[in-house]
Motif scaffolding. Sequence first.
Motif, PDB file in Angstrom:
ATOM      1  N   GLU A  20       2.117   7.971  -8.585  1.00 19.66           N
ATOM      2  CA  GLU A  20       1.039   7.349  -7.819  1.00 19.66           C
ATOM      3  C   GLU A  20      -0.040   6.751  -8.726  1.00 19.66           C
ATOM      4  O   GLU A  20      -0.401   5.579  -8.576  1.00 19.66           O
ATOM      5  CB  GLU A  20       0.433   8.346  -6.832  1.00 19.66           C
ATOM      6  N   THR A  24      -0.557   2.705  -9.244  1.00 19.70           N
ATOM      7  CA  THR A  24      -1.895   2.239  -8.864  1.00 19.70           C
ATOM      8  C   THR A  24      -2.545   1.479 -10.013  1.00 19.70           C
ATOM      9  O   THR A  24      -3.132   0.403  -9.814  1.00 19.70           O
ATOM     10  CB  THR A  24      -2.783   3.424  -8.443  1.00 19.70           C
ATOM     11  N   ARG A 216      -3.121   9.619  -5.427  1.00 25.85           N
ATOM     12  CA  ARG A 216      -3.445   8.200  -5.259  1.00 25.85           C
ATOM     13  C   ARG A 216      -4.958   8.016  -5.111  1.00 25.85           C
ATOM     14  O   ARG A 216      -5.546   7.112  -5.737  1.00 25.85           O
ATOM     15  CB  ARG A 216      -2.721   7.603  -4.058  1.00 25.85           C
ATOM     16  N   GLU A 220      -7.440   5.795  -7.473  1.00 26.65           N
ATOM     17  CA  GLU A 220      -8.335   4.767  -6.945  1.00 26.65           C
ATOM     18  C   GLU A 220      -9.789   5.058  -7.312  1.00 26.65           C
ATOM     19  O   GLU A 220     -10.561   4.152  -7.616  1.00 26.65           O
ATOM     20  CB  GLU A 220      -8.164   4.669  -5.429  1.00 26.65           C
TER      21      GLU A 220
END
Length: 232
Positions: A20, A24, A216, A220
């Motif tokens: 993830e 990303t 995730r 972010e």
Amino acid sequence: MPSALFVVSEEGYWGEECVEPLTTLDDAGFDVTVTTPTGSKPVIDDTSIDPDNPFVGAETAERVEEVHETDERLNNPVPIAEADADDYDTVVFPGGHGVEWDVNQDRHARSLLRETLEGEDGKALVVCHTLAILAFARDSDGESLASGRDVTGFPNEWEADIVDENDLLPDGRKLPYWVEDEVEAAGGNWDAEVDQDVSVRVDGDLVTGRGPRSSRAAAETLLEELGVRTST
């Protein structure tokens, strides 16, 4: 182009916690390098690609296994000892039980984390079981990197559901320590927010994520802290 270094276990990393953040940061245009303790291909925890595992599922298992098998960077890592924190904008430490036997105990991995957090612009993302590296690593003054930091990570409440009464994992290995215990003993301000679906915390240049389902969101958040705009 911004750059990131991933420090991945050869003893069993949790697939989602690596893939993830990796994808990303890929989507955000990062140049990603993967490193492992010896430079050998990282080993994935089979449980993290088990489609019958209710915490994984078929879709995640298939996607993660494909990246593990085909990603050139995961297949050709560099040794941790050859990596320099100053060459990267961020260093990412995915989790998994395997890190307790290699990454968390690796002096070069600890140095990478210290140099990243003490550098002028670097930021670090640490996920799940790798939070214990904060308890074992020292800053330039000899203090634990966990001391006084607000962090999240893999909680005792979850660990108790995995190991038996002798701290044996389902694969027969004995868990050498519990992450929450080590971080708290080293002076960390621990809150895994177990009543929340996702747990991500920011303390200065350090971003921490609780586990797979927070990975995730943690990535972010890292991008936000780096001032990187994304298309999502």
